[in-house]
Design a protein around this motif. Structure first.
Motif, PDB file in Angstrom:
ATOM      1  N   TRP A   1       0.839  -1.212   0.000  1.00  0.00           N
ATOM      2  CA  TRP A   1       0.000   0.000   0.000  1.00  0.00           C
ATOM      3  C   TRP A   1       0.864   1.248   0.000  1.00  0.00           C
ATOM      4  CZ3 TRP A   1      -3.421  -2.786   4.029  1.00  0.00           C
ATOM      5  CH2 TRP A   1      -4.573  -3.292   3.406  1.00  0.00           C
ATOM      6  N   ARG A   2       1.956   1.227   0.777  1.00  0.00           N
ATOM      7  CA  ARG A   2       2.814   2.409   0.857  1.00  0.00           C
ATOM      8  C   ARG A   2       3.515   2.669  -0.472  1.00  0.00           C
ATOM      9  NH1 ARG A   2       7.168   1.933   3.990  1.00  0.00           N
ATOM     10  NH2 ARG A   2       6.536   0.074   5.142  1.00  0.00           N
TER      11      ARG A   2
ATOM     12  N   ASP B   1       2.545   1.682  -3.403  1.00  0.00           N
ATOM     13  CA  ASP B   1       1.538   2.042  -4.391  1.00  0.00           C
ATOM     14  C   ASP B   1       1.937   1.631  -5.809  1.00  0.00           C
ATOM     15  OD1 ASP B   1      -0.897   3.014  -5.125  1.00  0.00           O
ATOM     16  OD2 ASP B   1      -0.266   5.106  -5.285  1.00  0.00           O
TER      17      ASP B   1
ATOM     18  N   GLU C   1       0.166  -6.964  -6.162  1.00  0.00           N
ATOM     19  CA  GLU C   1      -0.426  -5.630  -6.005  1.00  0.00           C
ATOM     20  C   GLU C   1      -1.713  -5.776  -5.198  1.00  0.00           C
ATOM     21  OE1 GLU C   1      -1.491  -1.996  -9.062  1.00  0.00           O
ATOM     22  OE2 GLU C   1      -1.548  -4.039  -9.784  1.00  0.00           O
ATOM     23  N   PRO C   2      -2.003  -4.855  -4.259  1.00  0.00           N
ATOM     24  CA  PRO C   2      -3.250  -4.993  -3.490  1.00  0.00           C
ATOM     25  C   PRO C   2      -4.470  -4.908  -4.403  1.00  0.00           C
ATOM     26  CG  PRO C   2      -1.798  -3.402  -2.447  1.00  0.00           C
ATOM     27  CD  PRO C   2      -1.193  -3.722  -3.786  1.00  0.00           C
TER      28      PRO C   2
ATOM     29  N   ARG D   1      -7.472  -3.984  -3.448  1.00  0.00           N
ATOM     30  CA  ARG D   1      -8.170  -2.733  -3.138  1.00  0.00           C
ATOM     31  C   ARG D   1      -7.299  -1.895  -2.208  1.00  0.00           C
ATOM     32  NH1 ARG D   1     -13.797  -4.804  -0.896  1.00  0.00           N
ATOM     33  NH2 ARG D   1     -14.453  -2.633  -0.990  1.00  0.00           N
ATOM     34  N   SER D   2      -7.596  -0.593  -2.154  1.00  0.00           N
ATOM     35  CA  SER D   2      -6.763   0.308  -1.346  1.00  0.00           C
ATOM     36  C   SER D   2      -7.049   0.117   0.144  1.00  0.00           C
ATOM     37  CB  SER D   2      -7.024   1.761  -1.728  1.00  0.00           C
ATOM     38  OG  SER D   2      -8.303   2.145  -1.260  1.00  0.00           O
ATOM     39  N   ARG D   3      -6.137   0.607   0.959  1.00  0.00           N
ATOM     40  CA  ARG D   3      -6.304   0.538   2.407  1.00  0.00           C
ATOM     41  C   ARG D   3      -7.595   1.251   2.818  1.00  0.00           C
ATOM     42  NH1 ARG D   3      -2.032   0.692   6.633  1.00  0.00           N
ATOM     43  NH2 ARG D   3      -0.506   1.228   5.070  1.00  0.00           N
ATOM     44  N   GLU D   4      -7.866   2.403   2.159  1.00  0.00           N
ATOM     45  CA  GLU D   4      -9.053   3.191   2.491  1.00  0.00           C
ATOM     46  C   GLU D   4     -10.326   2.410   2.179  1.00  0.00           C
ATOM     47  OE1 GLU D   4      -6.438   4.363   0.774  1.00  0.00           O
ATOM     48  OE2 GLU D   4      -5.628   5.438   2.516  1.00  0.00           O
ATOM     49  N   GLU D   5     -10.309   1.666   1.081  1.00  0.00           N
ATOM     50  CA  GLU D   5     -11.509   0.900   0.721  1.00  0.00           C
ATOM     51  C   GLU D   5     -11.806  -0.178   1.760  1.00  0.00           C
ATOM     52  OE1 GLU D   5     -12.222   0.432  -3.938  1.00  0.00           O
ATOM     53  OE2 GLU D   5     -10.112   0.175  -3.384  1.00  0.00           O
ATOM     54  N   TYR D   6     -10.750  -0.846   2.225  1.00  0.00           N
ATOM     55  CA  TYR D   6     -10.953  -1.872   3.255  1.00  0.00           C
ATOM     56  C   TYR D   6     -11.413  -1.238   4.562  1.00  0.00           C
ATOM     57  CZ  TYR D   6      -8.899  -5.505   0.358  1.00  0.00           C
ATOM     58  OH  TYR D   6      -8.654  -6.404  -0.639  1.00  0.00           O
TER      59      TYR D   6
END
Lengths: 130, 331
Positions: free
Chosen positions: A16-17, A19, A67-68, A70-75
């Motif tokens: 995530w960091r 990106d 690659e993630p 979904r983003s951290r914010e989405e989770y």
């Protein structure tokens, strides 16, 4: 010994960091700057994360690029949805301090506090609504 | 007595053993719950009220089971069953009469049908309960998994923090229980309010309240349309919140807990849809702010209710299993 769950969090945190997609080698090297970790362990855990649907991957030469999904914010938003959601069927899963309320009930709360001399957020607890 | 007369008599006597459990089922299923929900002592002494609700729920299952059994059981077998229970269970098996019951051949199926009918209510409830536990456990596992990835452990708070603007505080019960606070909640709550809120959530975890909530939800699903089921489903979670409030009040002032509740509730985007537990927060705040509403000792009614409910259940059991009591209508 650390639990594999901690390693999952470490891997996700880095991806995530950064990106951007990264190989297991890059992740291992980065974790190794803090503590030793085996390449195969990270590879296994990355594969687990992929199977859980948390990471997607594509082949780049001989290595996988992870690659993630979904983003951290989405989770985080999904968790908050669980935490704030007002569907009755979630009651048994989580216990919230206070249910998500309709505006009328929030005003009724304020009225009850005013009647008891606890003006919401102003007199007794300064900074309550700062 | 001629055979035909005996059959006619049996037709009329078949149901008399079903009357006591049916009466209790109606009383605990429809009449008592409304009285309990509108009583004043229940919210004042939530722990006692929780015990009473549990006893009512168990009484309903027991009485329904016995009522179904007795409705289908031929009267002769019903009497023999009574004797069986009396001599084999209460008196350690001396003079234990044989089961299967020695009724006319065509009644054999009826006896087994009666036992099957007796199992319907307990089995239905158990099935829904297991499903409820498993689905809650699955949801918690999924939630806990994501929480481990995006939440940050704060050892000094003994809580996990989620980076989100909306204030939210909750606990994730289960095998690795944890209290979760959003950064929005940390922003709007004072230090004392936060301590009160965390204490409230830890009371849920320490009391393993999620088990009772799951049981109440399962009970509500298993007996739809019944006043008791509806009220158990809404009252039990509310009473557990009140229990946790009381626990938090040991460590903080009434004003602190009440304003904390308001601050968290008002900070969330208002939800105009009908909220499941909406008015409960208003009830809780009024209760927290009224000193005698939380600290008074249980009234005599609170103490009377539990033995009364227990005695009622015992009475049903006795009516259906002790010949001395049950034989009177047929003699």
């Amino acid at each position: 010994m650390r639990r594999l769950g901690d390693l999952e969090a470490e891997i996700m945190d880095r991806l995530w960091r950064w990106d951007r997609p990264a190989t297991v080698r890059e992740i291992v090297d980065d974790i190794n700057r803090i503590r030793p970790v085996a390449y195969t362990t990270v590879m296994t855990v990355a594969d687990v994360l992929h199977r859980k649907g948390l990471l997607r991957r594509e082949k780049s030469g001989r290595a996988w690029l992870y690659e993630p999904e979904r983003s951290r914010e989405e989770y985080t938003a999904a968790l908050m949805q669980d935490a704030l959601g007002n569907t009755e069927d979630r009651q048994a899963a989580l216990q919230r301090f206070v249910e998500h309320m309709p505006p009328d009930d929030v005003s009724a709360l304020a009225a009850a506090l005013r009647a008891a001399g606890q003006i919401p957020g102003s007199d007794e607890e300064p900074g309550a609504l700062s | 007595m001629t055979d035909s007369l005996g059959h006619v008599r049996e037709l009329f006597l078949v149901n008399h053993h079903a009357l006591p459990p049916l009466t209790v089922a109606i009383a605990v299923g429809a009449l008592l719950p409304k009285a309990l929900a509108s009583s004043h002592w229940a919210h004042r002494t939530p722990r006692t009220a929780l015990v009473v609700w549990s006893v009512l729920a168990l009484s309903l299952i027991t009485s329904l089971s016995l009522a179904f059994l007795q409705l289908l059981l031929p009267a002769a077998d019903s009497h023999q069953l009574s004797r069986f229970v009396e001599s084999c269970i209460f008196f350690d098996g001396a003079d234990c009469p044989p089961l299967p019951l020695n009724s006319p051949a065509d009644a054999g199926i009826r006896v087994w049908a009666a036992f099957a009918a007796a199992a319907v209510a307990p089995v239905a409830f158990t099935a829904v309960l297991v499903r409820e536990f498993l689905s809650a456990k699955r949801r918690r596992a999924r939630h806990g998994e994501l929480l481990r990835l995006v939440g940050s452990r704060q050892p000094e708070l003994r809580a996990t923090v989620l980076q989100h603007d909306a204030p939210a505080v909750y606990c994730l019960p289960g095998r690795a229980p944890q209290v979760v606070v959003s950064s929005g909640a940390l922003r709007v709550l004072t230090e004392q309010q936060l301590a009160a809120v965390l204490e409230h959530e830890r009371a849920h975890i320490a009391g393993r309240h999620h088990l009772l909530i799951a049981a109440a939800a399962a009970f509500g699903t298993a007996f739809p349309g019944l006043p008791l089921a509806h009220l158990v489903r809404t009252e039990v979670p509310l009473l557990l919140e009140m229990t946790a409030d009381d626990r938090a009040l040991r460590r903080c002032s009434r004003g602190t807990l009440a304003t904390a509740l308001y601050v968290v509730a008002s900070g969330q985007a208002p939800h105009s849809a009908v909220a499941a537990g909406g008015p409960s927060a208003v009830l809780r705040v009024r209760r927290i702010l009224t000193p005698h509403a939380t600290s008074s000792p249980a009234s005599w009614r609170a103490f009377a209710a539990f033995p009364a409910a227990a005695a009622l259940t015992l009475f049903v059991m006795a009516c259906c299993s002790v010949p001395g009591i049950t034989d009177w209508p047929s003699k």
